[in-house]
Design an enzyme around this catalytic site. Structure first.
Site, PDB file in Angstrom:
ATOM      1  N   GLU A  57      22.581  73.868  33.801  1.00 20.01           N
ATOM      2  CA  GLU A  57      22.424  73.450  35.195  1.00 20.01           C
ATOM      3  C   GLU A  57      21.656  72.148  35.338  1.00 20.01           C
ATOM      4  OE1 GLU A  57      22.965  77.962  35.310  1.00 20.01           O
ATOM      5  OE2 GLU A  57      21.752  76.557  34.135  1.00 20.01           O
ATOM      6  N   PHE A 119      17.611  91.581  40.782  1.00 19.08           N
ATOM      7  CA  PHE A 119      18.064  90.908  39.570  1.00 19.08           C
ATOM      8  C   PHE A 119      18.446  89.461  39.888  1.00 19.08           C
ATOM      9  CE2 PHE A 119      21.674  89.818  36.675  1.00 19.08           C
ATOM     10  CZ  PHE A 119      20.925  89.716  35.516  1.00 19.08           C
ATOM     11  N   GLN A 120      17.922  88.550  39.126  1.00 23.81           N
ATOM     12  CA  GLN A 120      18.146  87.104  39.268  1.00 23.81           C
ATOM     13  C   GLN A 120      17.770  86.588  40.656  1.00 23.81           C
ATOM     14  OE1 GLN A 120      22.134  86.112  37.784  1.00 23.81           O
ATOM     15  NE2 GLN A 120      21.256  85.772  35.751  1.00 23.81           N
ATOM     16  N   LYS A 169      24.460  86.010  48.812  1.00 21.64           N
ATOM     17  CA  LYS A 169      25.757  86.526  48.371  1.00 21.64           C
ATOM     18  C   LYS A 169      26.439  87.318  49.481  1.00 21.64           C
ATOM     19  CE  LYS A 169      28.014  88.882  44.499  1.00 21.64           C
ATOM     20  NZ  LYS A 169      27.813  89.575  43.204  1.00 21.64           N
ATOM     21  N   MET A 484       7.521  56.590  22.632  1.00 19.61           N
ATOM     22  CA  MET A 484       6.477  56.095  23.527  1.00 19.61           C
ATOM     23  C   MET A 484       5.162  56.832  23.295  1.00 19.61           C
ATOM     24  SD  MET A 484       5.904  53.722  25.705  1.00 19.61           S
ATOM     25  CE  MET A 484       7.256  53.181  26.747  1.00 19.61           C
TER      26      MET A 484
END
Length: 585
Positions: A57, A119-120, A169, A484
């Protein structure tokens, strides 16, 4: 936002979401499906919108950024709830810092489950509140079209930025009517584009009175598509120009008035130009700490004209004499008109001595580098890449030494050809951003310039590029280090190289890695082979190319102003401090 009126058709919330994205003019989405967002992927299957299945993602978010900067349109990414959404946090924060127009669509657990640690589940709206221009949680399917329309409007107007739309959802699964709004009502959101005429008059007066003015150009000029106007203003006045890291390409590097990039790793002429000026004309810049160094000692004799679309930036870091709220394109256009009227009346600024002084500094302290006894000079590699690929190509950089070398040595002549992570400084930005830029401008050559550290964070998107037919080119500036950080360890930690050795010339083999991803892998470690290797990469147009440039690990970025110190303490090279006293004035 396209206006195709209202349909009133009965659809699922998921169908409404996809129809809304179509009505908003979306052509490409970068994303990954998952449970909470899954209902939206079914109508997406039949949509004219192209969905590009990324491998992480974070890659989706950075690709949306690259697409947005390259095209000027809103970039779109999509993810599911919980970890899918939280993986977008870094690119959202990055887009917020760099004013990139982006809409992130995330799925959320069903409305009845919100707050139950389902969940999630993650409160992505709360998590991203400080790093979005605005965000929405949609639980009523009827609100989907209006919310999407508002999100795109907010992302693309005023100071651009990321907007999050989190959709439960249950809202995606419910039936609703689709009604695309024909007008939007956003109380309290009224970005000012046209500057106030009184402020333009005050600015004009200061410009004409000044003897040592500098045009301090920031990323706002790129976002406002104001490069042509900037050039007119610069040339009609003769005022020297500096372009920040986010504004590279807004003014041609080859132009005699251009002093280069200011700041921590800026050119001596650009840093001194700001320090010694008596007037800073700031256009779409925010007086970032990487530009100013220690604020107390920054440009002590300068008055400030500060023009910005975002009133919150004006006076935030530096006291301002003339504040101008407005779009940079409008501001510059109005300044041109006002100054032209003064010129027609016989009034012009007198900057001859000042221009001679800064031109002398530019000639005396040019960008330069040493050729190492072994391995490639990274600066040489990027110099040749810029020359061979040319100023019409797009260059996307990761973060670190390679980013600074690229901004100095590639050579930028055009806006929207330099894409990098400025404010957030996000490693792993280059490959997915280049992917997004190539999707947005498929006929343009796109190079990702990456370090071996950055490349190993997001190189899995090469799989996306191969499968989706997105033939980007990647130059890995491989010094087998977190370069760096290693430079700072060299300068400030007695060469105690704690955890910066990546051993990237041994593991992984980048040529084999490219081959495993269906790309072409090339390697170069001799100066004599640099041009031929770049030419070979340029000739490959059907698959991604990765070039492992094996550079000397001890190369450092100069000039440099150490963090927290005064710009007066700039070092031209490790043991060389430039002299920019104004004897010539």
């Amino acid at each position: 936002m396209t206006d195709e009126g209202s349909t009133g058709a009965q659809v699922t919330g998921a169908q409404s979401l996809i129809k809304s994205l179509e009505h908003a003019g979306v052509e490409n989405i970068f994303g990954i499906p998952g449970g909470a967002i899954l209902p939206a992927y079914d109508p997406l299957y039949d949509s004219k919108v192209r969905h590009i299945l990324v491998r992480h993602e974070q890659g989706a978010g950075h690709a949306a950024q690259g697409y947005a900067v390259a095209t000027g349109r809103v970039g779109v990414c999509m993810a599911t709830s919980g970890p899918g959404a939280t993986n977008l946090v870094t690119p959202i924060a990055d887009a917020y810092m760099d004013s990139v127009p982006m809409v992130a669509i995330t799925g959320q657990v069903p409305a009845a489950a919100i707050g139950t640690d389902a969940f999630q589940e993650a409160d992505i709206r709360g998590i991203t509140m400080p790093i979005t221009k605005h965000n929405f949680l949609v639980t009523d399917p009827a609100e989907i079209p209006r919310t999407v329309a508002e999100a795109f409007y907010l992302a693309s107007t005023g100071r651009p930025g990321p907007v999050l739309v989190d959709v439960a959802k249950s809202a995606l699964q419910a039936m609703t009517s689709f009604d695309w709004p024909t007008e939007l009502n956003l109380p309290g959101y009224r970005p000012v584009a046209r500057p106030h005429s009184k402020q333009i008059r005050e600015a004009t007066k200061l410009i004409l009175e000044a003897r040592k003015p500098v045009l301090y150009v920031g990323g706002g000029v790129i976002r406002a598509r104001a490069s042509k106007e900037l050039r007119v203003l610069a040339e009609m006045t003769g005022i020297p120009v500096v372009t920040t890291l986010m504004a590279r390409g807004a003014f041609p590097d080859s132009h005699p008035q251009h002093l280069g990039m200011p700041g921590m790793h800026g050119t001596v002429a650009a840093v001194a130009g700001l320090q010694k000026s008596d007037l800073i004309i700031s256009l779409g810049a925010r007086f970032d700490d990487r530009v100013t160094g220690n604020l107390d000692s920054f440009a002590p004799g300068a008055k400030v004209i500060h023009a910005d679309i975002d009133p919150a930036e004006i006076g935030k870091n530096r006291v301002v004499d003339v504040p101008i709220v407005g779009d940079c394109r409008e501001v510059i256009a109005d300044l041109i008109v006002a100054l032209q009227a003064e010129q027609d009346a016989g009034t012009t600024g007198d900057y001859e001595g000042w221009v001679k002084f800064v031109a002398g500094l530019k000639a005396r302290y040019p960008l330069s580098y040493d050729t190492p006894a072994e391995g490639l000079a990274p600066q040489y590699v990027l110099e040749r890449l810029g020359r061979i690929a040319g100023p019409e190509a797009i260059y996307c950089a990761g973060v670190g030494q390679h980013q600074m070398w690229a901004t100095h040595y590639v050579g930028f002549e055009n806006p929207q050809t330099w894409i990098n992570s400025g404010g957030a400084g996000t490693m792993g930005f280059a490959v997915p951003a280049a992917m997004g830029a190539k999707v947005g401008r498929p006929d343009t050559t796109v190079w990702a310039i990456d370090g071996d550290g950055c490349f190993q964070m997001t190189n899995q998107e090469l799989a996306t590029c191969t499968i989706e037919g997105i033939p980007i080119k990647v130059a890995v500036i491989n010094n087998e280090s977190l370069g760096m950080v290693r430079q700072w360890q060299t300068l400030f930690y007695n060469e105690r190289y704690s955890n910066t050795d990546l051993q990237s010339k041994r593991v992984p083999d980048f040529v084999k890695l490219a081959d495993a991803y269906g790309a072409i892998g090339l390697s170069c470690e001799s100066p004599a082979d640099v041009d031929a290797t770049i030419q070979k990469a340029m000739e490959i147009d059907d698959v991604p190319v990765v070039v492992d440039f094996r550079v000397n690990r001890d190369a450092m970025v100069w000039p440099m102003v150490a963090a927290g110190t005064s710009n007066d303490d700039i070092k031209y090279a490790r043991d060389l401090a430039p002299d920019f006293e104004e004897d010539e004035l």
